[in-house]
Design a protein around this motif. Sequence first.
Motif, mmCIF file in Angstrom:
data_model
loop_
_atom_site.group_PDB
_atom_site.id
_atom_site.type_symbol
_atom_site.label_atom_id
_atom_site.label_comp_id
_atom_site.label_asym_id
_atom_site.label_seq_id
_atom_site.Cartn_x
_atom_site.Cartn_y
_atom_site.Cartn_z
ATOM 1 N N ARG A 293 0.601 -1.042 -0.349
ATOM 2 C CA ARG A 293 0.149 0.246 -0.052
ATOM 3 C C ARG A 293 0.652 1.221 -0.423
ATOM 4 N NH1 ARG A 293 -5.354 -1.315 1.273
ATOM 5 N NH2 ARG A 293 -5.832 0.451 1.932
ATOM 6 N N ALA A 294 2.107 1.413 -0.670
ATOM 7 C CA ALA A 294 2.707 2.130 -1.265
ATOM 8 C C ALA A 294 2.163 3.035 -1.977
ATOM 9 C CB ALA A 294 4.507 1.637 -0.495
ATOM 10 N N THR A 295 2.797 4.831 -2.033
ATOM 11 C CA THR A 295 3.104 5.284 -3.230
ATOM 12 C C THR A 295 4.039 5.596 -4.044
ATOM 13 O OG1 THR A 295 1.911 7.416 -2.597
ATOM 14 C CG2 THR A 295 0.403 6.272 -2.782
ATOM 15 N N LEU A 296 5.385 4.464 -3.105
ATOM 16 C CA LEU A 296 6.418 5.395 -3.732
ATOM 17 C C LEU A 296 6.929 4.349 -3.977
ATOM 18 C CD1 LEU A 296 8.461 7.315 -5.134
ATOM 19 C CD2 LEU A 296 9.034 7.870 -2.824
ATOM 20 N N VAL A 297 7.441 3.708 -4.943
ATOM 21 C CA VAL A 297 8.875 2.544 -4.671
ATOM 22 C C VAL A 297 9.755 2.982 -5.487
ATOM 23 C CG1 VAL A 297 9.005 0.083 -4.945
ATOM 24 C CG2 VAL A 297 6.454 0.870 -5.129
ATOM 25 N N TYR A 298 11.017 2.572 -5.163
ATOM 26 C CA TYR A 298 12.787 3.121 -5.515
ATOM 27 C C TYR A 298 13.198 1.577 -6.127
ATOM 28 C CZ TYR A 298 12.058 7.413 -3.683
ATOM 29 O OH TYR A 298 12.050 8.703 -3.877
ATOM 30 N N ALA A 299 13.766 0.705 -6.506
ATOM 31 C CA ALA A 299 14.527 -0.154 -7.164
ATOM 32 C C ALA A 299 15.747 -0.349 -6.486
ATOM 33 C CB ALA A 299 14.901 0.123 -9.024
ATOM 34 N N SER A 300 15.769 -1.101 -6.089
ATOM 35 C CA SER A 300 16.992 -1.099 -5.225
ATOM 36 C C SER A 300 17.422 -2.519 -5.065
ATOM 37 C CB SER A 300 16.011 -2.162 -3.679
ATOM 38 O OG SER A 300 17.405 -1.763 -2.759
ATOM 39 N N PRO A 301 19.176 -1.906 -6.188
ATOM 40 C CA PRO A 301 19.734 -2.629 -7.140
ATOM 41 C C PRO A 301 20.466 -4.003 -6.126
ATOM 42 C CG PRO A 301 20.265 -0.605 -7.657
ATOM 43 C CD PRO A 301 19.528 -0.587 -6.173
ATOM 44 N N ILE A 302 20.077 -5.333 -6.632
ATOM 45 C CA ILE A 302 21.080 -6.438 -6.530
ATOM 46 C C ILE A 302 23.021 -6.331 -6.708
ATOM 47 C CG2 ILE A 302 18.706 -7.103 -4.837
ATOM 48 C CD1 ILE A 302 19.361 -9.073 -7.949
ATOM 49 N N ASN A 303 23.003 -5.798 -7.644
ATOM 50 C CA ASN A 303 24.054 -5.832 -7.497
ATOM 51 C C ASN A 303 24.846 -4.799 -8.174
ATOM 52 O OD1 ASN A 303 22.088 -5.378 -10.025
ATOM 53 N ND2 ASN A 303 23.734 -6.014 -11.548
ATOM 54 N N LYS A 304 26.174 -4.405 -8.122
ATOM 55 C CA LYS A 304 26.784 -2.896 -7.701
ATOM 56 C C LYS A 304 27.066 -2.490 -9.292
ATOM 57 C CE LYS A 304 30.486 -4.955 -4.623
ATOM 58 N NZ LYS A 304 32.001 -5.209 -4.298
ATOM 59 N N PRO A 305 26.892 -1.017 -8.989
ATOM 60 C CA PRO A 305 26.848 -0.384 -10.237
ATOM 61 C C PRO A 305 27.836 -0.251 -11.276
ATOM 62 C CG PRO A 305 26.156 1.518 -8.454
ATOM 63 C CD PRO A 305 26.834 -0.354 -7.503
ATOM 64 N N PRO A 306 28.210 0.232 -12.159
ATOM 65 C CA PRO A 306 29.124 0.210 -13.220
ATOM 66 C C PRO A 306 30.171 1.257 -12.736
ATOM 67 C CG PRO A 306 27.244 0.522 -14.099
ATOM 68 C CD PRO A 306 26.438 -0.228 -12.527
ATOM 69 N N PRO B 293 9.838 9.416 4.207
ATOM 70 C CA PRO B 293 9.849 8.260 4.009
ATOM 71 C C PRO B 293 11.779 8.000 4.284
ATOM 72 C CG PRO B 293 8.191 9.141 2.458
ATOM 73 C CD PRO B 293 8.816 9.746 2.941
ATOM 74 N N THR B 294 11.910 7.163 5.371
ATOM 75 C CA THR B 294 13.603 6.780 4.640
ATOM 76 C C THR B 294 13.649 5.292 4.494
ATOM 77 O OG1 THR B 294 13.537 5.927 7.564
ATOM 78 C CG2 THR B 294 13.902 7.962 7.069
ATOM 79 N N VAL B 295 13.281 5.272 3.183
ATOM 80 C CA VAL B 295 13.795 4.508 1.671
ATOM 81 C C VAL B 295 15.574 5.257 1.328
ATOM 82 C CG1 VAL B 295 11.857 3.142 2.642
ATOM 83 C CG2 VAL B 295 11.902 5.024 0.803
ATOM 84 N N PRO B 296 15.716 3.884 0.958
ATOM 85 C CA PRO B 296 17.012 4.991 -0.058
ATOM 86 C C PRO B 296 16.267 5.149 -2.103
ATOM 87 C CG PRO B 296 17.233 2.379 0.606
ATOM 88 C CD PRO B 296 16.054 3.245 0.869
ATOM 89 N N PHE B 297 16.655 6.340 -2.021
ATOM 90 C CA PHE B 297 16.249 6.375 -3.298
ATOM 91 C C PHE B 297 16.805 6.090 -4.515
ATOM 92 C CE2 PHE B 297 18.423 10.211 -0.902
ATOM 93 C CZ PHE B 297 18.587 10.004 -1.810
ATOM 94 N N HIS B 298 15.929 6.420 -6.112
ATOM 95 C CA HIS B 298 17.429 5.513 -6.920
ATOM 96 C C HIS B 298 16.191 6.524 -7.763
ATOM 97 C CE1 HIS B 298 18.386 3.150 -9.891
ATOM 98 N NE2 HIS B 298 19.528 2.896 -8.819
ATOM 99 N N SER B 299 17.029 6.415 -9.497
ATOM 100 C CA SER B 299 16.771 7.333 -10.347
ATOM 101 C C SER B 299 15.687 6.219 -11.430
ATOM 102 C CB SER B 299 17.679 7.523 -11.366
ATOM 103 O OG SER B 299 18.328 6.665 -11.871
ATOM 104 N N PHE B 300 15.163 5.141 -11.210
ATOM 105 C CA PHE B 300 14.625 4.128 -11.167
ATOM 106 C C PHE B 300 13.186 3.863 -10.657
ATOM 107 C CE2 PHE B 300 13.908 -0.120 -12.539
ATOM 108 C CZ PHE B 300 12.117 -0.257 -13.079
#
Length: 321
Positions: free
Chosen positions: A116-129, A153-160
């Motif tokens: 029931r969230a209105t904002l979902v950030y991608a959380s990469p499971i592999n290291k960025p290049p 909200p204290t969740v890690p943000f991401h451009s995806f």
Amino acid sequence: MVIPVYRGAKTLPALVNELAEYLAGRTTPEGRRFAVVELVLAWDCGPDRSDLVIRELAAQHEWIRPVWLSRNFGQHAATVAGMTATDGDWIVTMDEDGQHDPRDIGRMLDRAFDQRATLVYASPINKPPHSLLRNIASWTVKTVFLRLLSPGPTVPFHSFRLVGGEQGRSVAAYMGPGVYLDVALGWVIARATTCPVHMRDEGRAASNYRTRQLLSHFWRLVLSSGTRPLRIVSGLGLLTAALGLVLAVWLVVERITGATSVQGWTSAIVAELVVGGVIMISLGVIAEYVGTAASMSMGKPLYVVVGDPYGTFLDENPRDD
């Protein structure tokens, strides 16, 4: 969907072809139907000929909508400009380089509905290049911000990211210049979460921000995080004043008992400690006023009215992303 475009001449055609497969509708892993109904390409005056590619794609596909910026304003500004041009129930923001896999959109939608969230950030499971230094710096900045400065909200943000359409467009309409997009989203989002994703290799040489750009991003995070940094300063002022008062009492006692032999030293130090504490408290109060004025200039809304935030969660067939 929104894609800020700076240097995407080589990667956009392939990404658009991937997204075109979602026009007819897809089913999420948990059985929810969704479809991509529009793609906003916000051109940010990049160094390559991305503008030609955008024109060609828009001419070929009626579901692609170009947004042209007058100069290079940066990724966040281009993303915000694109968000204002959307119409969907949900807005997905992606990078132009092909790292973000459209197949993860369905999983992000399921995560939004389940939590029931209105904002979902991608959380990469592999290291960025990127370089080790860049990855460490990025992790440090996000950790410091989320634990000390985040107003939402204290969740890690991401451009995806996946965000409710009404909330996203409201933020895009109200936020002022110099505000970090994810900070502004925290102003109006009640619940945010993350979704594990696997990042693909970029369709071009990996880009790295310079040290100056990284510091600029961090400083913009600090300035757009509201009054919390100023309250930290105010708290330090109160702590300094309290310690100064205790030390002043101790020095006076030493002077009375004869432990201090230098004439005038005690009175000078006591005056400096007390006055310094008063100055720090006063600066803290002034900082609060400055912070309030800054929040107003940033366009932070008093409130945002949207439709039933959970109405779409009861709909087994959400219209689009």
